[in-house]
Scaffold this active site. Structure first.
Site, PDB file in Angstrom:
ATOM      1  N   LYS A  90       0.839  -1.207   0.000  1.00 36.54           N
ATOM      2  CA  LYS A  90       0.000   0.000   0.000  1.00 36.54           C
ATOM      3  C   LYS A  90       0.868   1.249   0.000  1.00 36.54           C
ATOM      4  CE  LYS A  90      -0.258  -0.436   5.002  1.00 36.54           C
ATOM      5  NZ  LYS A  90      -1.016  -0.998   6.112  1.00 36.54           N
ATOM      6  N   TYR A 113      16.016  29.935   6.186  1.00 40.10           N
ATOM      7  CA  TYR A 113      14.799  30.621   6.629  1.00 40.10           C
ATOM      8  C   TYR A 113      14.851  30.947   8.116  1.00 40.10           C
ATOM      9  CZ  TYR A 113      12.164  29.778   2.333  1.00 40.10           C
ATOM     10  OH  TYR A 113      11.707  29.788   1.043  1.00 40.10           O
ATOM     11  N   MET A 170      11.922  23.517   1.254  1.00 41.70           N
ATOM     12  CA  MET A 170      11.126  22.608   0.422  1.00 41.70           C
ATOM     13  C   MET A 170      11.995  21.798  -0.537  1.00 41.70           C
ATOM     14  SD  MET A 170       7.924  23.557  -2.039  1.00 41.70           S
ATOM     15  CE  MET A 170       6.954  24.272  -0.730  1.00 41.70           C
TER      16      MET A 170
HETATM   17  C1  PLP Z   1      -0.173  -1.885   6.729  1.00 46.41           C
HETATM   18  C2  PLP Z   1      -0.757  -3.161   7.177  1.00 46.41           C
HETATM   19  C3  PLP Z   1       0.059  -4.309   7.275  1.00 46.41           C
HETATM   20  C4  PLP Z   1       1.563  -4.262   7.157  1.00 46.41           C
HETATM   21  O1  PLP Z   1       2.108  -3.765   8.362  1.00 46.41           O
HETATM   22  P1  PLP Z   1       3.676  -3.597   8.646  1.00 46.41           P
HETATM   23  O2  PLP Z   1       3.732  -3.089  10.044  1.00 46.41           O
HETATM   24  O3  PLP Z   1       4.179  -2.605   7.669  1.00 46.41           O
HETATM   25  O4  PLP Z   1       4.327  -4.921   8.489  1.00 46.41           O
HETATM   26  C5  PLP Z   1      -0.578  -5.504   7.551  1.00 46.41           C
HETATM   27  N1  PLP Z   1      -1.925  -5.571   7.747  1.00 46.41           N
HETATM   28  C6  PLP Z   1      -2.723  -4.479   7.691  1.00 46.41           C
HETATM   29  C7  PLP Z   1      -4.185  -4.616   7.933  1.00 46.41           C
HETATM   30  C8  PLP Z   1      -2.167  -3.239   7.428  1.00 46.41           C
HETATM   31  O5  PLP Z   1      -2.950  -2.148   7.393  1.00 46.41           O
END
Ligand code: PLP
Length: 385
Positions: A44, A266, A314
């Site tokens: 993800k 800055y 930035m």
């Molecule tokens: C993001 C996520 C994972 C992976 O978690 P890590 O801590 O990065 O290993 C697994 N299961 C769910 C439901 C998640 O949201």
């Protein structure tokens, strides 16, 4: 000017280097810890900022066929990248606007509530060969997932269960990075109890940190993310079996010599305590150098640690190159995110997950590819469900 001419390959753009063979090695290391359990890779948020498609292709080459993304859009991009032979689960579940994408790309929604269950069942009943689903039970995190009562209700509703056609039942651990936390055992027990309310289905509980909690947490599938990318998932010292995979490289754009007492950057948050040589580097917070590292973080120049001085801006960061032993010149490379991620996260008041996911889109991405030709996923027909 001559310095510029001496650096013909110099560009003002930072580079994110991703070590794909190391991601595969991390996958193998985690796999060796979980016995027969399958690995569903969490890719993800663009594989935690590193690029979902190249990362997933590398994992595919290592044998991974199950992937988790958060949204249908991420799932569609991944499907186009890895081809038809992988199961892609959408963690945030089904929603009306995503229906076409979910069905079109053969994505498998994770069902997080009775509401999502009923919604998806109505779709599943209306199409040929609807995709399998996964049922997500909440066991104490109080984020997404069915409550125990909802789980009981789902277990009783045979028609609903049949329409959803679940191939996994899963839950998610809230405190797994802290192995001593009693919440882990509580969630394990609640997970078993809730799963017992449903028809027999393979189970999945552990993220990366959950893998380190040991065999009782592994069930039939584990879902690592951060461990694949070399982040730190457990606070048990010496337990980590994975290594960092991402480095941010940025060019020195200008070198200036300033007098003691002059401010830098800055708001003049840094005042030179002595005459200094300052390198202005072409990466800023938009590229993933945390603004929290202003006047506190470090970078690496020729294997030497150098201090970030002034406020990170930035697109630019200034470093103290006064005492650097080797040559400091325009076009020279400064390395960020080259240290242990956890150290860097602690220095900048964040977590290593965020350090990875905020790596900027603007970076040129340089993927180190395994040579083996099994890297690319084959383009065959969709396997029937
Ligand atoms: C993001 C996520 C994972 C992976 O978690 P890590 O801590 O990065 O290993 C697994 N299961 C769910 C439901 C998640 O949201």
């Amino acid at each position: 000017m001559s310095k510029l001419i001496n650096q013909p390959s110099y560009s003002t753009r930072p580079t994110l280097r991703v070590d794909l063979p190391q991601i595969r090695a991390n996958y193998e290391s985690l796999k060796s810890r979980v016995g027969a359990a399958k690995i569903g890779a969490s890719v993800k948020a663009n594989a935690y900022g590193l690029g979902a498609v190249p990362v997933a292709k590398a994992l595919y080459g290592a044998g991974c066929r199950i992937f988790f993304v958060a949204t249908a859009g991420e799932g569609k991009m991944l499907r186009d990248g890895v081809g038809p032979n992988s199961a892609i689960y959408v963690l945030n579940g089904p929603a009306p606007r995503d229906k076409g994408v979910l069905l079109g790309a053969k994505l498998k929604p994770v069902i997080n509530s009775l509401e999502q269950a009923r919604y998806w069942a109505s779709i599943a009943r209306s199409v040929n060969e609807p995709p399998y689903t996964a049922i997500h039970i909440d066991t104490g995190m109080n984020r997404l997932g069915l409550s125990f009562e909802d789980t009981v209700e789902l277990g009783r509703d045979k028609s609903l269960w049949k329409a959803l056609n679940p191939e996994w039942v899963m839950s998610h651990l809230a405190c797994a990075s802290d192995a001593k936390n009693p919440m882990n055992k509580t969630q394990l027990q609640r997970f078993r109890k809730a799963a017992a309310q449903l028809p027999l289905t393979p189970l999945s509980l552990a993220n990366t940190a959950g893998i380190y909690l040991g065999k009782p947490y592994h069930f039939q599938m584990v879902r690592p993310g951060i461990g694949l990318y070399g982040g730190v998932a457990t606070h048990k010292p010496g337990q980590e079996v994975t290594k960092p995979v991402a480095t941010l490289l940025a060019p020195i754009l200008q070198i200036r010599y300033i007098k003691a007492g002059e401010p830098i950057g800055y708001n003049g948050t840094y005042i030179a305590p002595r005459d200094m040589r300052v390198a202005v580097v072409g990466a800023g917070y938009a590229d993933g150098v945390p603004v929290n590292q202003s006047n506190s973080g470090t970078a690496i120049l020729h294997d030497e640690e150098v201090k970030i001085i002034g406020r990170v801006s930035m697109d630019l960061t200034m470093i103290d190159a006064t005492d650097a032993k080797l040559s400091v010149e325009v076009g020279g490379v400064v390395v960020f995110r080259g240290k242990h991620l956890e150290t860097e996260a602690n220095q900048s008041g964040t977590i290593n997950y965020e350090l990875l996911t905020r790596l900027g889109q603007r970076c040129r991405r340089d993927y180190w590819k395994p040579k083996s030709k099994d890297l690319d996923a084959p383009k065959k027909e969709f396997r029937k469900r």
